[in-house]
Design an enzyme around this catalytic site. Structure first.
Site, short mmCIF file in Angstrom:
data_model
loop_
_atom_site.label_atom_id
_atom_site.label_comp_id
_atom_site.label_asym_id
_atom_site.label_seq_id
_atom_site.Cartn_x
_atom_site.Cartn_y
_atom_site.Cartn_z
N HIS A 326 0.79 -1.12 0.06
CA HIS A 326 0.00 0.04 -0.03
C HIS A 326 0.82 1.48 -0.02
O HIS A 326 0.35 2.27 -0.37
CB HIS A 326 -0.76 -0.08 1.04
CG HIS A 326 -2.21 -0.67 0.97
ND1 HIS A 326 -1.92 -2.25 1.32
CD2 HIS A 326 -3.36 -0.45 0.62
CE1 HIS A 326 -3.38 -2.74 0.97
NE2 HIS A 326 -4.09 -1.64 0.69
N GLY A 327 1.96 1.13 0.54
CA GLY A 327 2.86 2.25 0.29
C GLY A 327 4.12 2.44 1.14
O GLY A 327 4.34 1.27 1.88
#
Length: 482
Positions: A326-327
């Site tokens: 996700h990041g």
């Protein structure tokens, strides 16, 4: 190009008309039109990154063809790893280079060594995490001989760049989507109407629910030290509905748009906030990513077949990798680890597949036990979202510590509270519609179909009017940055 933009409102009907009225008699031209439309759709944001999609397409197409002719195990593995390293190499460079560099410097600084490396001002290409996994599914399935490699470069290019789901999914499997580009497609009125209903509901989720909630979630999270614990709880709830409305809204628009062109995409959300345990939540949230990690990482690692240690290890790997996907921030890793902690007791006690049916199926209301389980699961999910939304680990813990303070027992208060109450009412109405539509593929799939036409169309017009009159300020889709 954003789904909720004037550009897309012009782009979609133009492509639709060209597709069905000019190219409908020639499959190759239809696929070529899809490729051209998809590259225009993506290049509208930044044309320079089209080269990445084209390069990944060429590499995986050629590797697939080579795998078809190669029987030597070592050479097959070499080809597979070439695809994996090329695709994940791009993803790692654009998404994680500075993250690893900063943590490398911090580690050396901890031991008294000062390093001053040159960080890069890298722009993250929109959707790179999605189309990277989509192309990898093709190569891996060809390697496993679950899929025959394609000889049709145009069809493969259309599969990789298919504009409805290119930027934020669903992450399609080659075994499901690619064969659809080989088949002659005929316009299906009922399918198109159903697609329009799904697009309408997706736009409502995004513009009315997500964008309105985003305004207050951003206000509260970005100034969390100024607010009481009760206000911070409200901020976490606003973000909870923001991310659901935003991401599931995108998926609804993508799936609905695909149906307009005769394609069937996999379901990506299945009313996750009505889940009765965390395992059920993850079967209903971002389904295309969860099943991707299950099939291409969790099961190859041994899944749940080994002893307790292997089950614990594999569970943490799958959730932490999912968080990192996700990041490039430790907040996402902690969010993933926290969900692993939620999930493990269910797995170890073999209760992770207890709730496979639709909650309160055929009933208007859940039982007392079901309601209790839904609220507990929802509360755990809201708590985990704090880490997902926080700017840093320190910010997340400060946010949580303020929640669990005496100010939790005060009334929420912040500038714009009157308007926030209106948004809360909209969220409650939205949740009610989702509840009564939970047995369909999306909330409006069956809701109102048995009503007389004037009542049904009144509902549709009310939704359209609410999009124009009650929509929040335009916000980019959250998952564009992933």
């Amino acid at each position: 190009m954003l789904f909720n933009s004037i550009d897309f409102a012009i782009f979609l009907p133009v492509v639709f008309m060209l597709y069905w009225f000019l190219a409908n008699k020639n499959l190759k031209i239809q696929n070529l039109l899809i490729v051209a439309a998809s590259y225009l759709f993506y290049g509208w944001w930044d044309w320079r990154f089209l080269s990445l999609i084209l390069f990944s397409t060429i590499v995986d197409y050629l590797i697939g063809r080579k795998l078809e002719r190669e029987d030597h195990l070592f050479k097959r593995k070499l080809l597979l790893w070439t695809s994996i390293l090329v695709n994940l190499g791009f993803l790692g460079f654009f998404k994680y280079y500075n993250f690893f560099l900063d943590n490398f410097v911090s580690a050396f600084s901890f031991f008294g060594f000062e390093i001053k490396p040159n960080s890069l001002d890298v722009i993250l290409p929109v959707g790179i995490s999605f189309y990277t996994f989509q192309t990898l599914s093709y190569t891996i399935d060809v390697y496993r001989r679950k899929l025959r490699p394609t000889h049709n470069f145009i069809a493969f290019s259309a599969f990789v760049s298919f504009f409805p789901q290119l930027v934020a999914g669903p992450i399609e499997r080659a075994t499901h989507l690619l064969p659809q580009f080989y088949e002659k497609r005929k316009f299906n009125y009922a399918q198109a109407v159903d697609g329009m209903r799904q697009i309408l509901w997706g736009l409502f989720k995004k513009i009315v629910i997500a964008d309105n909630c985003a305004e207050f979630a951003n206000l509260i999270f970005n100034n969390s030290s100024d607010f009481s614990g009760s206000t911070l709880v409200l901020g976490a709830l606003f973000f909870t509905f923001q991310i659901y409305g935003d991401f599931s809204g995108y998926s609804d628009i993508a799936i609905g748009t695909s149906r307009l062109f005769g394609f069937d995409l996999m379901r990506n959300f299945n009313f996750p906030y009505f889940s009765r345990d965390i395992a059920e939540f993850w079967r209903r949230w971002h389904i295309s990513l969860s099943t991707w990690f299950r099939d291409y990482l969790y099961i190859p690692l041994g899944g749940s077949r080994g002893g307790i240690w292997m089950k614990v290890r594999n569970t943490f790997i799958i959730f932490i990798v999912s968080g990192f996907w996700h990041g490039a921030n430790w907040t996402f890793i902690v969010w993933g680890a926290l969900n692993a902690i939620y999930f493990l007791p269910l797995l170890l006690t073999k209760n992770n597949r207890n709730n496979l049916d639709i909650v309160a199926s055929g009933k208007h209301l859940p039982s007392g036990k079901e309601l209790f389980l839904i609220l507990i699961t929802f509360g755990l999910t809201v708590f985990a979202w704090i880490f997902f939304r926080a700017n840093s680990i320190e910010h997340a813990f400060e946010y949580i510590s303020e929640i669990f303070s005496p100010s939790l027992f005060t009334l929420p208060s912040f500038e714009g509270m009157t308007r926030a109450l209106t948004v809360i009412k909209l969220v409650c109405l939205f949740t009610l519609v989702e509840w009564f539509g939970r047995e369909g593929q999306f909330a409006l799939a069956q809701l109102g179909l048995s009503w007389k036409r004037p009542f049904r169309w009144t509902m549709y017009f009310a939704i359209i009017l609410s999009i124009f009159w009650l929509g929040g300020s335009e916000q980019a889709f959250i998952y564009f940055q992933f």
